[in-house]
Design a protein around this motif. Sequence first.
Motif, short mmCIF file in Angstrom:
data_model
loop_
_atom_site.label_atom_id
_atom_site.label_comp_id
_atom_site.label_asym_id
_atom_site.label_seq_id
_atom_site.Cartn_x
_atom_site.Cartn_y
_atom_site.Cartn_z
N LYS A 143 0.81 -1.22 0.00
CA LYS A 143 0.00 0.00 0.00
C LYS A 143 0.84 1.28 0.00
O LYS A 143 0.61 2.19 -0.78
N VAL A 144 1.80 1.34 0.93
CA VAL A 144 2.54 2.60 1.10
C VAL A 144 3.29 2.98 -0.18
O VAL A 144 3.30 4.15 -0.58
N LYS A 196 2.53 2.34 -3.24
CA LYS A 196 1.61 2.84 -4.26
C LYS A 196 1.43 4.35 -4.08
O LYS A 196 1.46 5.11 -5.04
N ALA A 197 1.20 4.76 -2.83
CA ALA A 197 0.99 6.19 -2.56
C ALA A 197 2.26 6.98 -2.83
O ALA A 197 2.20 8.07 -3.41
N LEU A 220 -3.89 4.93 0.56
CA LEU A 220 -2.61 4.37 0.12
C LEU A 220 -2.83 3.43 -1.05
O LEU A 220 -2.15 3.52 -2.07
N LYS A 221 -3.79 2.52 -0.92
CA LYS A 221 -3.95 1.46 -1.92
C LYS A 221 -4.38 2.04 -3.27
O LYS A 221 -3.97 1.54 -4.32
N ALA A 228 -3.54 4.94 -4.15
CA ALA A 228 -2.50 5.94 -4.45
C ALA A 228 -3.09 7.34 -4.51
O ALA A 228 -2.65 8.18 -5.28
N PHE A 233 -1.29 11.14 0.73
CA PHE A 233 -1.15 11.09 2.19
C PHE A 233 -1.88 12.30 2.78
O PHE A 233 -1.48 13.44 2.54
#
Lengths: 437, 437
Positions: free
Chosen positions: A325-326, A328-329, B282-283, B285, B288
């Motif tokens: 997940k992280v 991707k971001a 996150l998933k 994208a 944050f």
Amino acid sequence: MKPADIIIRADHILTMDKDLNVVRDGAIVVADGKIVCVGPADEAARKYSAPENLGGAGTVAFPGLVNTHTHSPMVYFRGLADELPLREWLEKHIWPAEEKWLSPEFVADAVELACLEMLGSGVTFFCDMYFYGDAIAAAVKRMGMRAVVGAGIVDFPTATGRNADEYLEKAERFIRDWKGDSLITPCTAPHSSYACGPDTLRKAKALSETYGVPLHIHLSETEWETHELEAKHRARPVTFLDSLGFLDPSVTAAHCVWVSDEEIGILAKRGVGVAHCIESNLKLASGFAPVVPMLNAGVRVTLGTDGAASNNDLNMLSEMSTTAKVHKALAKDPTVLNARQVMLMATRWGAEAFGMGEMTGSIETGKAADIVIADLKKPHLLPLYDIYSHIVYSMNAADIDTVLVNGMVLLKGRRLMSGDEPAIMERAAAWGKKIRG
Amino acid sequence: MKPADIIIRADHILTMDKDLNVVRDGAIVVADGKIVCVGPADEAARKYSAPENLGGAGTVAFPGLVNTHTHSPMVYFRGLADELPLREWLEKHIWPAEEKWLSPEFVADAVELACLEMLGSGVTFFCDMYFYGDAIAAAVKRMGMRAVVGAGIVDFPTATGRNADEYLEKAERFIRDWKGDSLITPCTAPHSSYACGPDTLRKAKALSETYGVPLHIHLSETEWETHELEAKHRARPVTFLDSLGFLDPSVTAAHCVWVSDEEIGILAKRGVGVAHCIESNLKLASGFAPVVPMLNAGVRVTLGTDGAASNNDLNMLSEMSTTAKVHKALAKDPTVLNARQVMLMATRWGAEAFGMGEMTGSIETGKAADIVIADLKKPHLLPLYDIYSHIVYSMNAADIDTVLVNGMVLLKGRRLMSGDEPAIMERAAAWGKKIRG
């Protein structure tokens, strides 16, 4: 009908072989600790009989997860000191606790708890770096798990040695004692390029070459480390290690958070394996490792939990989910680090990082039976459209039902088969009480 | 001795009251759905007797977790389409699947699975935004959970309406039907500032004011949305909503990923609650969310799972852990978002965001008995130095043993008490088979 020891049936077998074959309604046949057949269940049933049958409808089997970086005895310091900067955490809390409490007994007891936790989240194989390697290796072997156990080397005195030469001497003895073991692979583990000078690092490298064992090291975990190395050696950590001839495919480096593009190129060129420990890096605020750039450059990135004092668990399923997940971001691209890729990093690539890809890391005929069976009959695993997605994004540790290492059933119906679970937990609680004071 | 219905004993009771009091060796006494006493276990035993005793040695009790943003029926699309950009995921996969499959029956069945999953990870109260609100509310009530259920409003036709006026009309009927229910709080839920024009948003706001119900909306989830709003209305999303008089403490806004410092100031000033959905962000994208700056500005940030199609679960413990870790790394400061803070965001602040802080969200005398009991006798929860740390960083969903909502025991020994668990799971599998085709 050929005799075998165990037949595992599962709705899905994720082989993680080079074509990422998935067998539907499949069976894995185990004999003498090895996988002798992987294929359709009906075919296996015609060819083999075995006294033990595992898995069944509503299960998935996949290769045991490989935790490529941990300090397993640190489970006893889980949650002892949270939410502190790395150096304060180490210098004011962890090192004093270690100085006060460490002993072969502490380590042996703690490793059993760590193995129990890791088996319960699908780990069959881990790389450990800590003190009292003999006690660690013996405990891991008692629990039946597979491990690369690092003989720690630093330039300063600790409870286990006075100076680099003494650590190196002990490391050599440890390697001699354990080399050739069926479950334990000894390795040379100089702590880092800031805790070991060039001379120590060269000697550790030579020791590893002499005995043909892996090298394990912390590398570029924090920004402070890069500044320290630049001040000391006028080079960034990866560049510095490369200048010593330290880097090659025998090396697995933990973290690699603060690596420049040039350093990523070096890691790729030298075939270094990287143990990405995302949850520890996040919790200690060490930073975000450039995993997508490393993968794009061809670096073999694998996954590790780090110690439970900085994570605060040894749960590889959670590492897989967080990693997927992280990044991707960070990449602003939801297509990177897909579930298949992350599963590969957590299984076969982990074994390959330690030069053990021929022996374990995937479900293929001839390999050791290091296998996980998980239960899909759970609310959070319904419905099912993509089995890889479910394992990486939705599966919890408690869904792991059965775990085999080297063909031995170590966990079955979530019960530990290779040790006394209540006694391990009682000892953990008792140590906690002492440490709490 | 006063008669009561239930006495819960636990080694630790995390009240999450304003002083974050923790009661060691404590008891919670429940009568008529409410908490009538919280204090030392021996004191409670002297004062109260009850036919049902829960918890015991080796347990922790804490307020039920509040999931402030989800689309619970989307559990049936879990893993259907992963690792795609938000708009492609929605337009090519989720919306077509919804068009094909949605019905009150689909929604009712899916919500039961979602409730089962949420109860199993310690959630007692959630905010839902989807179609067929009546079917959702009825299913949640059948399962015994507490929910704010949003009546969805958009400007375009879907399976449940032709235009904004029809959605608004249906929303009003839904609110009238459910207002005053002991478990269900109806709310007005205009989808977003890009799916609803100023006129629709103003009407939704007026509807919410007329009936005194909360407002729930998606806000600044993606960068695309900020560009869209700037192109359409020459204002960023938060600024645009504020210019309509939309923002006040009745609003809980999901995501708030792309909010400027100025917009953070507006959210704080207007008392808007933010539902931070880190794993979904996150998933997909999406980015944050600036959680630390929002908290520093005084914004009430709460936690949500979003739908299971983009997460891929409804596990609040995992959201708590990921939130606590990721924002440390973003802030380059391991001291931010400590375990107490995150626990507060996941409990009392969640209830307060919906104006229900007087009724639930903490373990205090007079509040509804919305309580979770978790089992600490697990390998990954040993030893124990800090109970908050264990819940946020080490606890798994499967450690949740017992869950009460409004004094009713809905989960006990991980068994569902308020529904037929095997039937719910069979229906989920059957729907999955149909959807897979």
